[in-house]
Design an enzyme around this catalytic site. Structure first.
Site, PDB file in Angstrom:
ATOM      1  CE  LYS A 121      -1.448   2.305   3.396  1.00 39.76           C
ATOM      2  NZ  LYS A 121      -1.988   2.812   4.672  1.00 39.76           N
ATOM      3  CG  ASP A 140      -6.904   4.314   2.412  1.00 40.91           C
ATOM      4  OD1 ASP A 140      -7.961   3.828   1.924  1.00 40.91           O
ATOM      5  OD2 ASP A 140      -6.621   5.517   2.330  1.00 40.91           O
TER       6      ASP A 140
END
Length: 212
Positions: A121, A140
């Site tokens: 991420k 997220d």
């Protein structure tokens, strides 16, 4: 999952709803976004932006941060939470950039994910914000929640959700997806109190339809 047509329609609605959507973290260099993203884990961007000026004033390069005393670093970033682990990773990350990459933040996913404290991420965010090269979609908490509610993915694992999203959105749109999901999650599809009455995506939202 949604069709690519539906995904494009949803993205266009979000673009019109949040024309100012962009990265909320303040930074000036690729290295600074690496550290800012690291500090943002389980912390608000607002808090990170209050902390990084103090850190980057004297330690804004990998060479300088690589030499900081660990206790001093912990003291500076303490307001961001989980400061011991974040400080350890930030220090090790800086040292690796200096020792293995000649002080230059690598501009590819594979090498970024070798840096301490940088997962997929974070690497996605760094590639997008520092190098303007979307290699995927950062998932997220906002992106995960919205993906599940709207029906982009039934998965809970961020990497599996990302793979579902990549199938539904055109590559040229990847650059906008995370920004728009974050802003929608922050201002409308709020985790504890979603503002469904003012949401522009109710006709596409699987969870909303179950409430009718």
């Amino acid at each position: 999952m949604k069709t690519k047509k539906e995904a494009s329609e949803i993205l266009e609605i979000l673009r019109k709803s949040y024309p100012e959507a962009t990265c909320s973290l303040d930074f000036e260099t690729p290295f600074q976004i690496v550290i800012a993203v690291m500090l943002s884990a389980q912390c608000t961007d607002e808090r990170v932006n209050k902390t990084t000026p103090l850190l980057f004033k004297d330690y804004g390069t990998p060479e300088k941060l690589a030499k900081i005393d660990l206790k001093k670093l912990e003291e500076i970033i303490h307001p961001c939470g989980f400061y011991k682990n974040k400080a350890k990773n930030a220090l090790a990350c800086s040292q690796k950039i200096v020792n293995d990459y000649n002080g230059i933040v690598p501009n590819n996913m594979e090498d970024l994910m070798k840096l301490p404290g940088v997962g997929r991420k974070s690497a996605n965010v760094i590639m997008l914000e520092a190098f303007h090269d979307a290699q995927g979609i950062a998932v997220d908490t906002h992106a995960r929640r919205i993906s599940n509610k709207i029906g982009f993915s039934k998965e809970n694992d961020p990497e599996k959700i990302e793979q579902d999203l990549l199938k539904q959105f055109k590559k040229e749109d990847w650059v906008d997806v995370n920004h728009l999901f974050v802003w929608h999650g922050r201002y409308t599809c709020i985790a504890r109190n979603p503002k469904c009455e003012s949401c522009p995506l109710t006709t596409y939202c699987n969870e909303y339809k179950t409430k009718l």
